[in-house]
Write a protein that holds these residues in place. Structure first.
Motif, PDB file in Angstrom:
ATOM      1  N   SER A 197      -2.527 -82.854 -56.718  1.00  0.00           N
ATOM      2  CA  SER A 197      -1.252 -83.116 -56.948  1.00  0.00           C
ATOM      3  C   SER A 197      -1.223 -84.664 -57.242  1.00  0.00           C
ATOM      4  CB  SER A 197      -0.333 -82.829 -55.798  1.00  0.00           C
ATOM      5  OG  SER A 197      -0.963 -83.697 -54.410  1.00  0.00           O
ATOM      6  N   ALA A 198      -0.077 -85.109 -58.062  1.00  0.00           N
ATOM      7  CA  ALA A 198      -0.053 -86.266 -58.352  1.00  0.00           C
ATOM      8  C   ALA A 198       0.760 -87.220 -57.110  1.00  0.00           C
ATOM      9  CB  ALA A 198       1.184 -86.660 -59.093  1.00  0.00           C
ATOM     10  N   ALA A 199       0.336 -88.237 -56.882  1.00  0.00           N
ATOM     11  CA  ALA A 199       0.815 -89.348 -55.789  1.00  0.00           C
ATOM     12  C   ALA A 199       0.797 -90.702 -56.120  1.00  0.00           C
ATOM     13  CB  ALA A 199      -0.226 -89.010 -54.518  1.00  0.00           C
ATOM     14  N   SER A 200       1.378 -91.512 -54.917  1.00  0.00           N
ATOM     15  CA  SER A 200       1.199 -93.180 -55.487  1.00  0.00           C
ATOM     16  C   SER A 200       0.873 -93.558 -53.930  1.00  0.00           C
ATOM     17  CB  SER A 200       2.725 -93.508 -55.605  1.00  0.00           C
ATOM     18  OG  SER A 200       2.655 -94.842 -55.952  1.00  0.00           O
ATOM     19  N   LEU A 201      -0.054 -94.583 -54.220  1.00  0.00           N
ATOM     20  CA  LEU A 201      -0.683 -95.611 -53.257  1.00  0.00           C
ATOM     21  C   LEU A 201      -0.512 -97.032 -53.486  1.00  0.00           C
ATOM     22  CD1 LEU A 201      -1.836 -95.954 -50.319  1.00  0.00           C
ATOM     23  CD2 LEU A 201      -4.208 -95.509 -51.333  1.00  0.00           C
ATOM     24  N   ALA A 202       0.235 -97.920 -52.837  1.00  0.00           N
ATOM     25  CA  ALA A 202       0.309 -99.170 -52.983  1.00  0.00           C
ATOM     26  C   ALA A 202       0.733 -99.457 -54.437  1.00  0.00           C
ATOM     27  CB  ALA A 202      -1.020 -99.978 -52.774  1.00  0.00           C
ATOM     28  N   GLY A 203       1.734 -98.657 -55.072  1.00  0.00           N
ATOM     29  CA  GLY A 203       2.079 -98.804 -56.304  1.00  0.00           C
ATOM     30  C   GLY A 203       1.332 -98.308 -57.187  1.00  0.00           C
ATOM     31  N   GLU A 226      -8.601 -99.633 -63.516  1.00  0.00           N
ATOM     32  CA  GLU A 226      -7.903-101.205 -63.276  1.00  0.00           C
ATOM     33  C   GLU A 226      -7.251-101.284 -62.038  1.00  0.00           C
ATOM     34  OE1 GLU A 226      -4.770 -99.118 -65.776  1.00  0.00           O
ATOM     35  OE2 GLU A 226      -7.167 -98.968 -65.771  1.00  0.00           O
ATOM     36  N   HIS A 227      -7.096 -99.937 -61.132  1.00  0.00           N
ATOM     37  CA  HIS A 227      -6.374-100.055 -59.808  1.00  0.00           C
ATOM     38  C   HIS A 227      -7.502 -99.715 -58.714  1.00  0.00           C
ATOM     39  CE1 HIS A 227      -2.641-101.447 -61.781  1.00  0.00           C
ATOM     40  NE2 HIS A 227      -2.592-100.041 -62.518  1.00  0.00           N
ATOM     41  N   ALA A 228      -8.766 -99.298 -58.985  1.00  0.00           N
ATOM     42  CA  ALA A 228      -9.692 -99.006 -58.105  1.00  0.00           C
ATOM     43  C   ALA A 228      -9.676 -99.770 -57.051  1.00  0.00           C
ATOM     44  CB  ALA A 228     -10.912 -98.675 -58.795  1.00  0.00           C
ATOM     45  N   VAL A 229      -9.846-101.199 -57.144  1.00  0.00           N
ATOM     46  CA  VAL A 229      -9.904-102.041 -55.899  1.00  0.00           C
ATOM     47  C   VAL A 229      -8.745-101.941 -55.103  1.00  0.00           C
ATOM     48  CG1 VAL A 229     -10.024-104.443 -55.467  1.00  0.00           C
ATOM     49  CG2 VAL A 229     -11.458-103.456 -57.350  1.00  0.00           C
ATOM     50  N   THR A 230      -7.651-101.806 -55.694  1.00  0.00           N
ATOM     51  CA  THR A 230      -6.373-101.742 -54.647  1.00  0.00           C
ATOM     52  C   THR A 230      -6.362-100.539 -53.785  1.00  0.00           C
ATOM     53  OG1 THR A 230      -4.959-102.784 -56.359  1.00  0.00           O
ATOM     54  CG2 THR A 230      -3.879-101.464 -54.797  1.00  0.00           C
ATOM     55  N   VAL A 231      -6.862 -99.256 -54.303  1.00  0.00           N
ATOM     56  CA  VAL A 231      -6.813 -98.165 -53.683  1.00  0.00           C
ATOM     57  C   VAL A 231      -8.138 -98.276 -52.705  1.00  0.00           C
ATOM     58  CG1 VAL A 231      -7.081 -95.660 -53.710  1.00  0.00           C
ATOM     59  CG2 VAL A 231      -5.845 -96.629 -55.332  1.00  0.00           C
ATOM     60  N   TRP A 232      -9.254 -98.940 -53.048  1.00  0.00           N
ATOM     61  CA  TRP A 232     -10.250 -98.922 -52.126  1.00  0.00           C
ATOM     62  C   TRP A 232      -9.855 -99.598 -50.865  1.00  0.00           C
ATOM     63  CZ3 TRP A 232     -15.372 -96.979 -51.890  1.00  0.00           C
ATOM     64  CH2 TRP A 232     -16.325 -97.787 -51.206  1.00  0.00           C
ATOM     65  N   ASP A 233      -9.151-100.968 -51.238  1.00  0.00           N
ATOM     66  CA  ASP A 233      -8.917-101.759 -50.341  1.00  0.00           C
ATOM     67  C   ASP A 233      -7.867-101.115 -49.080  1.00  0.00           C
ATOM     68  OD1 ASP A 233     -10.471-103.569 -51.076  1.00  0.00           O
ATOM     69  OD2 ASP A 233      -9.129-105.013 -52.259  1.00  0.00           O
ATOM     70  N   ALA A 234      -6.944-100.422 -49.578  1.00  0.00           N
ATOM     71  CA  ALA A 234      -6.045 -99.810 -48.728  1.00  0.00           C
ATOM     72  C   ALA A 234      -6.537 -98.742 -48.233  1.00  0.00           C
ATOM     73  CB  ALA A 234      -4.871 -98.872 -50.037  1.00  0.00           C
ATOM     74  N   LEU A 235      -7.645 -97.767 -48.570  1.00  0.00           N
ATOM     75  CA  LEU A 235      -8.323 -96.773 -47.454  1.00  0.00           C
ATOM     76  C   LEU A 235      -8.817 -97.673 -46.547  1.00  0.00           C
ATOM     77  CD1 LEU A 235      -9.973 -94.717 -50.396  1.00  0.00           C
ATOM     78  CD2 LEU A 235      -8.198 -93.907 -48.944  1.00  0.00           C
ATOM     79  N   PHE A 236      -9.525 -98.537 -46.785  1.00  0.00           N
ATOM     80  CA  PHE A 236     -10.340 -99.472 -45.614  1.00  0.00           C
ATOM     81  C   PHE A 236      -9.468-100.248 -44.636  1.00  0.00           C
ATOM     82  CE2 PHE A 236     -13.905 -98.221 -48.043  1.00  0.00           C
ATOM     83  CZ  PHE A 236     -15.169 -97.979 -46.912  1.00  0.00           C
ATOM     84  N   ALA A 237      -8.144-100.709 -45.025  1.00  0.00           N
ATOM     85  CA  ALA A 237      -7.409-101.166 -44.354  1.00  0.00           C
ATOM     86  C   ALA A 237      -6.971-100.091 -43.323  1.00  0.00           C
ATOM     87  CB  ALA A 237      -6.070-101.709 -45.126  1.00  0.00           C
ATOM     88  N   ALA A 238      -6.599 -98.996 -43.638  1.00  0.00           N
ATOM     89  CA  ALA A 238      -6.097 -97.914 -42.747  1.00  0.00           C
ATOM     90  C   ALA A 238      -7.382 -97.225 -42.196  1.00  0.00           C
ATOM     91  CB  ALA A 238      -5.223 -96.927 -43.557  1.00  0.00           C
ATOM     92  N   GLY A 239      -8.685 -97.550 -42.516  1.00  0.00           N
ATOM     93  CA  GLY A 239      -9.610 -96.471 -42.210  1.00  0.00           C
ATOM     94  C   GLY A 239     -10.291 -96.747 -40.806  1.00  0.00           C
TER      95      GLY A 239
END
Length: 389
Positions: A197-203, A226-239
């Motif tokens: 499914s489609a979703a959104s994370l950190a914009g 181009e947005h991989a770093v944003t998603v990676w960082d969000a995962l680790f911020a919550a992880g």
């Protein structure tokens, strides 16, 4: 008591590393700098420079994290290709082995690209069905160009096949706490196995796929590169609250071997058909057309000369790819994948065994380790209890 020359929990060089890596430009993940900062040990893999394992953990801790909590793998080296246009799904269905008619839009399917003449496996692929005119494919890194070439050569004028290998990153979030982590980030987790499914994370707009290669509950996030770093960082911020650990390809290999999942180039190949690899469940035998259909039907009817089987070590032996297997003085097969299982704490393997040896589960064979023999017992994979659902 025999062992291989590799200590338990340590892997030899990955066997599908590109042999001419030094002479070619290795692609890099958009997360390369994050891996470097985390102390990753890199290895060439399928034409990419990818993290093998990370400092402060290593294979055993990374493997255990996925079995007990949650780990994230950067698998951006995996291929991406898009087939679009009127009749795109029907076209893909006429080429690849599995039957897309079994699933509907929003579902994914494991399938095979076989050689039309021999039935050998060019690659194994996950196909994401968006609509009748839109299919997204994820092949293996080293085989993407060949899969795209074959599809393009066969495509009718109205169907377009696009190689998008470097356009997207793929992050595999795997483990019993993976749903908790994604839910904490307001990402969807309730969709069924092999759906997306489609979703959104950190914009960032992304796709959440209920898929993976570890045998655990898990998800794969397909993200614009181009947005991989944003998603990676969000995962680790919550992880941190969920014991998240970055995991490399070495742990991915031990995890998939424990599940008996095949690796292309070892357990499947142009020389190893889906009939031999016991992957007939991924073949739409009743379809009127797919690449390799005639050759595979003939092999199925005649019976394969060898089949892929599971093996577990009786003592401390660790079987490795290429090692020969024997019953007495007769060679009966060869190991295709072998490793130390951190979960079972013993050697495990997948192997091609000659069907005329008439071996059944529970029988023993001997593996040749540098001229010495060690017993292995035939066991039906998976070697651990799956938790994918």
């Amino acid at each position: 008591m025999l062992t291989s020359d590799v200590a338990p929990g340590k892997l030899p060089p990955m066997t599908d590393v590109t042999s001419d890596a030094a002479a070619t430009r290795l692609r890099r993940s958009p997360l390369h700098e994050r891996h470097t900062a985390a102390g990753a040990k890199f290895a060439p893999f399928g034409g990419w420079e990818m993290p093998l394992e990370y400092a402060g953990g290593g294979v055993l801790k990374e493997h255990t994290a996925v079995r007990t909590a949650v780990g994230v793998f950067d698998v951006s080296h995996l291929g991406k290709a898009r087939v679009s246009g009127p009749g795109a799904a029907d076209f893909v269905n006429s080429c690849l082995s599995n039957d897309l008619g079994r699933i509907g839009p929003g579902r994914a399917q494991y399938t095979l690209c076989c050689d039309d003449a021999t039935g050998g496996v060019v690659d194994d692929i996950i196909a994401y069905l968006y609509a009748d005119d839109h299919v997204f494919l994820i092949p293996n890194a080293a085989n993407t160009a060949e899969v795209v070439r074959r599809l393009r050569a066969a495509a009718p004028a109205q169907v377009t096949v696009t190689d998008e290998h470097e356009a997207y990153a793929v992050l595999a979030v795997q483990g019993p706490r993976s749903a908790e982590l994604l839910a904490a980030l307001d990402l969807p987790t309730e969709h069924g196995y092999m759906s997306f499914s489609a979703a959104s994370l950190a914009g960032v707009e992304l796709t959440v796929c209920r898929t993976g290669y570890t045998g655990e509950l898990g998800y794969e996030l397909v993200v614009p590169a181009e947005h991989a770093v944003t998603v990676w960082d969000a995962l680790f911020a919550a992880g941190a609250a969920f014991e998240l650990r970055a995991c490399g390809l070495a742990a991915r290999d031990t995890l998939r071997t424990e599940m008996g999942y095949p690796l292309h180039g070892q357990d499947l190949s142009l020389d190893i058909s889906p009939v031999q690899a016991r992957s007939g469940w991924a073949v739409g035998w009743d379809k009127p057309a797919f690449w390799g259909r005639d050759a595979l039907l003939a092999e199925k009817a005649a019976g394969p000369r060898r089949t892929l089987r599971g093996l577990v070590a009786v003592d401390r032996a660790i079987p490795r790819p290429g090692m020969t297997l024997h019953v007495g003085d007769t060679q009966v097969g060869e190991v295709t994948s072998g490793t130390f299982s951190p979960t079972r704490k013993q050697g495990i393997a997948l192997a091609l065994l000659n069907t005329d040896a008439n071996l059944t589960d529970g029988d023993e064979v001997e593996v040749d380790i540098r001229g010495r023999r060690a017993p292995l017992k035939l066991t039906k994979p998976p070697f651990v209890t799956p938790s994918v659902k």
